[in-house]
Design a protein around this motif. Structure first.
Motif: not given
Length: 422
Positions: A320-328, A349-352, A359-362
């Motif tokens: 879900v965070i990945c989706i939010i990050l794409f939108i932001i 993103t890295l802090a999150v 894993d921070a990659t996705p």
């Protein structure tokens, strides 16, 4: 009042003006830039800095080189070959443009891809007698150039920066083709969308009278009277400019040097060179750079990113965070440069990722992909600014670009889930 608050008010005001058809896009962009300086968000020197940016001179120089493709008959030769394949079938041409532009953009900067293909499209518009239009074909050109840049870690500077920040934070290094698996499905779906629906939607939405190609295009008969030296020299100059850019030369220097070489050899006259530059596009791009600096230096961009993360970050799932990050990422970079957006969003993103112990990659790939897919405004990524020549309005970018943005969000999110979370 905090400078970040002032910057957000200016952003909101600019959005309102962008939605008023009577106000030209260039005027709104300049007003937003001046407002940032007048209110003290940035200095006037920073506000005007966009007009000395290499990207502006790259655009101007490539517009001159593109016009030389006409005056020397080079565009006519290429378009004649392409016309034998597509004829006056606009839908087929759009599909061909999407494929060619996205492929070239894997290796070249998206703005360079647009600059190379615009004169070929214009020649096809002239050759078709109006059955092919600029407004139908320029927009998919910009879209494909942007999406193609998202396929590897070396295609776009924003993806390069994101990968470097990920590595410096102690996570593994992104593979060269790791973004391909995440972003190629979106590109393929967008191509299919344009083939089956995009052309009809654009016909309905792009209800404006387009600005036609410059007068004096070379016909097949006139082409025979042009010294073949000029045609081949123009092609050689274009190739040299591309090589210089790939090798890391200053983009403004490469494009302007190429333009000067063509003027000095009479491949294009000085008058034709100056008339080939779309000044509204130049002004929008230069003004947007100053406006973007205000969003960056005031902290307004970081406030937008952190606010959304705080609102939705508690949902818990890394996917879900990945989706939010794409939108932001898309939200930020539609009003800021992609490099500034990366500098703001990737550290967050890295802090999150560290806070969630995941894993921070996705997460980084989602944020970086969203940042590059900034198609809903003409003031973010250079290719979408350059394609404004036919006369696209803000609502055209918002509707068509926003729709493609949404498609990319859905498809890329599915790809991220399948690759990293399934």
């Amino acid at each position: 009042m905090e400078l970040s608050t002032v910057a957000l008010i200016i952003l909101a005001s600019a959005l309102v003006l962008y939605c008023i058809p009577a106000v030209p896009l260039a005027v709104t962009t300049i007003l937003a830039m001046l407002a940032m300086a007048a209110t003290g968000v940035i200095s006037f020197a920073d506000a005007y800095s966009g007009f000395s940016n290499s990207a502006i001179f790259l655009m101007a120089g490539m517009m001159v080189i593109g016009r030389a493709w006409f005056t020397t008959g080079l565009a006519a030769r290429i378009s004649r070959i392409l016309y034998k394949f597509v004829g006056s079938n606009e839908k087929l041409l759009i599909a061909v443009i999407l494929i060619i532009a996205s492929f070239i953009s894997v290796f070249l900067n998206g703005s360079l891809t647009v600059a190379i293909l615009m004169p070929v499209i214009d020649s096809l518009v002239v050759r078709s007698g109006g059955r092919i239009s600029r407004k139908q074909t320029y927009f998919p050109l910009g879209v494909a150039s942007v999406l193609g840049n998202n396929l590897t870690t070396i295609s776009a500077t924003s993806m390069v920066t994101a990968g470097a920040l990920l590595n410096e934070a102690g996570f593994r290094q992104l593979g060269l083709f790791e973004p391909t698996a995440v972003n190629l499905p979106a590109l393929l779906i967008v191509i299919g969308f344009y083939i089956f629906l995009g052309h009809d939607l654009q016909s309905r939405w792009f209800d404006f009278e387009e600005i036609p190609p410059a007068q004096g295009q070379i016909t097949d008969t006139e082409q025979n009277n042009i010294p073949i030296f000029k045609t081949w020299f123009t092609l050689a100059v274009t190739f040299c400019v591309v090589v210089l850019l790939v090798c890391g030369a200053d983009s403004g220097f490469a494009a302007l040097a190429g333009a000067c070489a063509l003027i000095l050899t009479r491949c294009i006259t000085e008058k034709e060179a100056f008339s080939s530059i779309s000044w509204s596009v130049i002004i929008i791009a230069a003004g947007a750079i100053g406006f973007s600096k205000g969003m960056d230096s005031s902290g307004a961009g970081e406030i937008i990113a952190s606010t959304v993360i705080n609102l939705f970050g508690g949902l818990g799932s890394p996917f879900v965070i990945c989706i939010i990050l794409f939108i932001i990422g898309s939200l930020l970079s539609n009003f800021m440069s992609d490099n500034a957006s990366v500098a703001i969003l990737i550290p967050i993103t890295l802090a999150v990722a560290q806070g969630m112990n995941c894993d921070a990659t996705p997460l980084v790939l989602s944020a970086a992909s969203g940042i590059k897919v900034a198609l809903a405004t003409p003031i973010s990524v250079t290719p979408m600014t350059m394609i404004g020549v036919p006369g696209y309005r803000f609502k055209d970018y918002l509707r068509m670009g926003g729709l493609v943005n949404a498609i990319s969000l859905v498809v890329t999110s599915v790809a991220v889930y399948v690759i990293y979370f399934a």
